[in-house]
Design a protein around this motif. Structure first.
Motif, PDB file in Angstrom:
ATOM      1  N   THR A  18       0.806  -1.221   0.000  1.00 58.34           N
ATOM      2  CA  THR A  18       0.000   0.000   0.000  1.00 58.34           C
ATOM      3  C   THR A  18       0.836   1.267   0.000  1.00 58.34           C
ATOM      4  O   THR A  18       0.328   2.346   0.271  1.00 58.34           O
ATOM      5  CB  THR A  18      -0.957   0.015   1.214  1.00 58.34           C
ATOM      6  N   SER A  19       2.106   1.155  -0.334  1.00 54.21           N
ATOM      7  CA  SER A  19       2.984   2.323  -0.357  1.00 54.21           C
ATOM      8  C   SER A  19       3.841   2.305  -1.609  1.00 54.21           C
ATOM      9  O   SER A  19       4.372   1.263  -1.996  1.00 54.21           O
ATOM     10  CB  SER A  19       3.881   2.319   0.879  1.00 54.21           C
ATOM     11  N   ASN A  36      -9.912  -7.037  -6.546  1.00 51.78           N
ATOM     12  CA  ASN A  36     -10.337  -6.273  -5.376  1.00 51.78           C
ATOM     13  C   ASN A  36     -11.212  -7.199  -4.548  1.00 51.78           C
ATOM     14  O   ASN A  36     -12.342  -7.499  -4.910  1.00 51.78           O
ATOM     15  CB  ASN A  36     -11.115  -5.021  -5.793  1.00 51.78           C
ATOM     16  N   HIS A  38     -12.441  -6.663  -1.610  1.00 54.13           N
ATOM     17  CA  HIS A  38     -13.367  -5.964  -0.709  1.00 54.13           C
ATOM     18  C   HIS A  38     -14.794  -6.114  -1.212  1.00 54.13           C
ATOM     19  O   HIS A  38     -15.041  -6.112  -2.416  1.00 54.13           O
ATOM     20  CB  HIS A  38     -12.986  -4.487  -0.587  1.00 54.13           C
ATOM     21  N   TYR A  43     -10.983   0.595  -4.944  1.00 56.14           N
ATOM     22  CA  TYR A  43      -9.663   1.076  -4.536  1.00 56.14           C
ATOM     23  C   TYR A  43      -8.805   1.356  -5.760  1.00 56.14           C
ATOM     24  O   TYR A  43      -8.944   0.717  -6.794  1.00 56.14           O
ATOM     25  CB  TYR A  43      -8.942   0.062  -3.644  1.00 56.14           C
ATOM     26  N   SER A  59      -9.002   2.728 -10.931  1.00 53.18           N
ATOM     27  CA  SER A  59      -9.807   2.236  -9.814  1.00 53.18           C
ATOM     28  C   SER A  59     -10.346   0.862 -10.148  1.00 53.18           C
ATOM     29  O   SER A  59     -10.740   0.595 -11.289  1.00 53.18           O
ATOM     30  CB  SER A  59     -10.971   3.184  -9.531  1.00 53.18           C
ATOM     31  N   ALA A  79      -4.229   1.347  -2.817  1.00 55.98           N
ATOM     32  CA  ALA A  79      -4.700   2.160  -1.704  1.00 55.98           C
ATOM     33  C   ALA A  79      -5.093   1.318  -0.492  1.00 55.98           C
ATOM     34  O   ALA A  79      -5.234   1.842   0.604  1.00 55.98           O
ATOM     35  CB  ALA A  79      -5.891   3.007  -2.152  1.00 55.98           C
ATOM     36  N   ASN A  80      -5.248   0.000  -0.677  1.00 59.55           N
ATOM     37  CA  ASN A  80      -5.701  -0.859   0.407  1.00 59.55           C
ATOM     38  C   ASN A  80      -5.208  -2.276   0.155  1.00 59.55           C
ATOM     39  O   ASN A  80      -5.128  -2.708  -0.998  1.00 59.55           O
ATOM     40  CB  ASN A  80      -7.232  -0.823   0.485  1.00 59.55           C
ATOM     41  N   ALA A  81      -4.925  -3.015   1.220  1.00 55.92           N
ATOM     42  CA  ALA A  81      -4.429  -4.383   1.090  1.00 55.92           C
ATOM     43  C   ALA A  81      -5.507  -5.368   0.643  1.00 55.92           C
ATOM     44  O   ALA A  81      -5.230  -6.550   0.467  1.00 55.92           O
ATOM     45  CB  ALA A  81      -3.812  -4.844   2.406  1.00 55.92           C
ATOM     46  N   ALA A  82      -6.736  -4.905   0.424  1.00 53.97           N
ATOM     47  CA  ALA A  82      -7.784  -5.762  -0.142  1.00 53.97           C
ATOM     48  C   ALA A  82      -7.504  -6.078  -1.608  1.00 53.97           C
ATOM     49  O   ALA A  82      -8.127  -6.957  -2.186  1.00 53.97           O
ATOM     50  CB  ALA A  82      -9.155  -5.094  -0.010  1.00 53.97           C
TER      51      ALA A  82
END
Length: 90
Positions: A18-19, A36, A38, A43, A59, A79-82
């Motif tokens: 996420t970085s 994704n 989630h 994300y 996205s 943007a997210n580990a999902a």
């Protein structure tokens, strides 16, 4: 079947970093399946070169998956580990 695609997994599916400082080249794969996981949130997924210069982003809606073609040394982060990734062959 709508949205179906054929591919061969070449490695384990893992959560995307996420970085931008820790971008993932996904085992130097040229084709990467991105999911994704989630249930409700979209994300952003970003692609950068090996020097961490942003090449593009998009996205990914909840539950959506794509296969991205990239250069071997390009890296991904999210943007997210999902966001899950796996190296694949098409």
């Amino acid at each position: 079947m709508q949205g179906s695609s054929y591919f061969r997994p070449l490695g384990a599916e893992t959560a995307l970093f996420t970085s931008a400082d820790s971008g993932d080249n996904v085992s130097l794969a040229q084709n990467v399946r991105i999911v994704n996981s989630h249930a409700t949130a979209a994300y952003k997924v970003s692609l950068q070169d090996h020097l961490a210069a942003l090449q593009g982003s998009f996205s990914l809606c909840a539950g959506e998956s794509v296969i991205l073609n990239k250069k071997k040394n390009e890296e991904l982060f999210a943007a997210n580990a999902a966001i899950l990734v796996a190296p694949v062959a098409r």
